[in-house]
Design a protein around this motif. Structure first.
Motif, PDB file in Angstrom:
ATOM      1  N   ILE A   5       0.819  -1.202   0.074  1.00 46.82           N
ATOM      2  CA  ILE A   5       0.032  -0.156   0.059  1.00 46.82           C
ATOM      3  C   ILE A   5       0.887   1.277  -0.126  1.00 46.82           C
ATOM      4  O   ILE A   5       1.796   1.287   0.940  1.00 46.82           O
ATOM      5  N   LEU A   6       0.724   2.326  -0.820  1.00 46.98           N
ATOM      6  CA  LEU A   6       1.276   3.502  -0.992  1.00 46.98           C
ATOM      7  C   LEU A   6       0.477   4.627  -0.388  1.00 46.98           C
ATOM      8  O   LEU A   6      -0.495   4.809  -0.384  1.00 46.98           O
ATOM      9  N   TYR A   7       1.207   4.918   0.924  1.00 51.10           N
ATOM     10  CA  TYR A   7       0.351   6.222   1.735  1.00 51.10           C
ATOM     11  C   TYR A   7       1.019   7.453   1.313  1.00 51.10           C
ATOM     12  O   TYR A   7       2.231   7.717   1.362  1.00 51.10           O
ATOM     13  N   VAL A   8       0.085   8.365   0.938  1.00 53.34           N
ATOM     14  CA  VAL A   8       0.589   9.787   0.642  1.00 53.34           C
ATOM     15  C   VAL A   8       0.202  10.652   1.799  1.00 53.34           C
ATOM     16  O   VAL A   8      -0.975  10.745   2.211  1.00 53.34           O
ATOM     17  N   LEU A   9       1.332  11.346   2.336  1.00 56.75           N
ATOM     18  CA  LEU A   9       0.954  12.238   3.699  1.00 56.75           C
ATOM     19  C   LEU A   9       1.515  13.873   3.172  1.00 56.75           C
ATOM     20  O   LEU A   9       2.506  13.875   2.411  1.00 56.75           O
ATOM     21  N   ALA A  28      -2.489  -5.518  10.052  1.00 60.99           N
ATOM     22  CA  ALA A  28      -3.281  -6.726  10.483  1.00 60.99           C
ATOM     23  C   ALA A  28      -3.221  -7.611   9.284  1.00 60.99           C
ATOM     24  O   ALA A  28      -3.254  -8.796   9.536  1.00 60.99           O
ATOM     25  N   ALA A  29      -3.417  -7.295   8.222  1.00 58.40           N
ATOM     26  CA  ALA A  29      -3.780  -7.968   6.946  1.00 58.40           C
ATOM     27  C   ALA A  29      -2.583  -8.385   6.247  1.00 58.40           C
ATOM     28  O   ALA A  29      -2.552  -9.287   5.445  1.00 58.40           O
ATOM     29  N   GLY A  30      -1.239  -8.068   7.042  1.00 54.57           N
ATOM     30  CA  GLY A  30       0.074  -8.371   6.575  1.00 54.57           C
ATOM     31  C   GLY A  30       0.663  -7.703   5.420  1.00 54.57           C
ATOM     32  O   GLY A  30       1.409  -8.209   4.604  1.00 54.57           O
ATOM     33  N   TYR A  31      -0.167  -6.642   4.910  1.00 51.16           N
ATOM     34  CA  TYR A  31       0.651  -5.501   3.959  1.00 51.16           C
ATOM     35  C   TYR A  31       1.703  -4.843   4.373  1.00 51.16           C
ATOM     36  O   TYR A  31       1.662  -4.553   5.563  1.00 51.16           O
ATOM     37  N   GLU A  32       2.402  -4.662   3.180  1.00 49.52           N
ATOM     38  CA  GLU A  32       3.511  -3.720   3.215  1.00 49.52           C
ATOM     39  C   GLU A  32       3.155  -2.200   3.031  1.00 49.52           C
ATOM     40  O   GLU A  32       2.251  -1.970   2.164  1.00 49.52           O
TER      41      GLU A  32
END
Length: 274
Positions: A5-9, A28-32
């Protein structure tokens, strides 16, 4: 293979819970999780978002529980946010039409931009974290607009929270300039939640007063004529899934938004909340 998942802040302050909620769900889902900011500067939480004693003026109560305050502070101070990607390094800047040699420059721009689809292929979803900071450096960020368009082209989910929904309204192809949320159902920071005074940012000593634009009105216009903005005022949470978009009204919706993102990726959820 683990999902990424790419998070933009924003570099001008994000709301702690609005990062914590989705990150908790995707962890919790084990994602990076990969984090990015407009210029690669480390993001910082807005101080009121880490203070359970801060009373939100429109709501007349605290919106941050002691437990969330502790967890959000731990995330904000962790090494996870120390080295974010830079949108400026990943995505070219569109030239002005007035620049000498514009034709060659715009050709080069589209040539360089063509690699963005390859970059987006590395990720499974995009999350745009809210808070007041996005007003400054995300809402009208052309590079972020191109990133959003690339995720939409790839048919991958895009999450916008609070003022992080604004870039969805403004992300448009330069040829037809129609909002990508036209005809969609969305939520976002409602008029009732706007400050009358005190809209602040990290890193600048500036009280904007009220927000510079009423996001609700923008979203109502951008989704018309066949879509709709849902404020859900009076309801404790407001999260709308109208694939590929997952939108969250404000702070209390952060954990639910993260939950719905996981359901979109794991269970094929395409509609929720309307």
């Amino acid at each position: 293979m683990s999902k990424k998942i790419l998070y933009v802040l924003s570099e001008y302050g994000y709301w702690g819970e609005e990062l914590l909620g989705p990150v908790t769900a995707t962890d919790a889902a084990g994602y990076e999780s990969v984090f990015a900011t407009p210029n690669g500067k480390r993001p910082q939480a807005l101080p009121p978002s880490l203070d359970p004693g801060y009373v939100d003026p429109p709501l007349g109560r605290s919106v941050t529980t002691p437990e969330v305050a502790v967890a959000a502070r731990e995330l904000d101070e962790s090494a996870r946010l120390d080295d974010p990607l830079s949108l400026a390094d990943l995505i070219p800047e569109r030239p002005y039409h007035s620049e000498p040699g514009f034709l060659r420059l715009i050709e080069a721009y589209y040539r360089d931009l063509s690699t963005l689809d390859t970059e987006v292929a590395r990720y499974d979803a995009l999350v745009i974290v809210g808070g007041s900071g996005p007003i400054v450096d995300l809402a009208n960020n052309g590079r972020l607009h191109e990133l959003i368009l690339a995720f939409v082209r790839a048919d991958k989910p895009v999450v916008g929270e609070c003022y992080g929904v604004a870039p969805l309204a403004f992300a448009r192809d330069w040829e037809d300039r129609t909002s990508i949320i036209r005809g969609k159902h969305v939520t976002g920071h409602c008029k009732e939640y706007d400050y009358k005074d005190g809209t602040g940012f990290v890193g600048v000593d500036f009280n904007m007063g009220p927000p510079p634009y009423p996001l609700e009105y923008i979203l109502r216009d951008a989704t018309a004529p066949d879509g709709r903005y849902h404020g859900n005022v009076g309801k404790e949470t407001s999260v709308i899934v109208d694939y590929p978009f997952i939108t969250a009204r404000s702070t209390p919706d952060s954990f639910l938004a993260g939950q719905k993102l996981v359901e979109v990726l794991e269970q094929g959820l395409r509609r929720f909340g309307w």
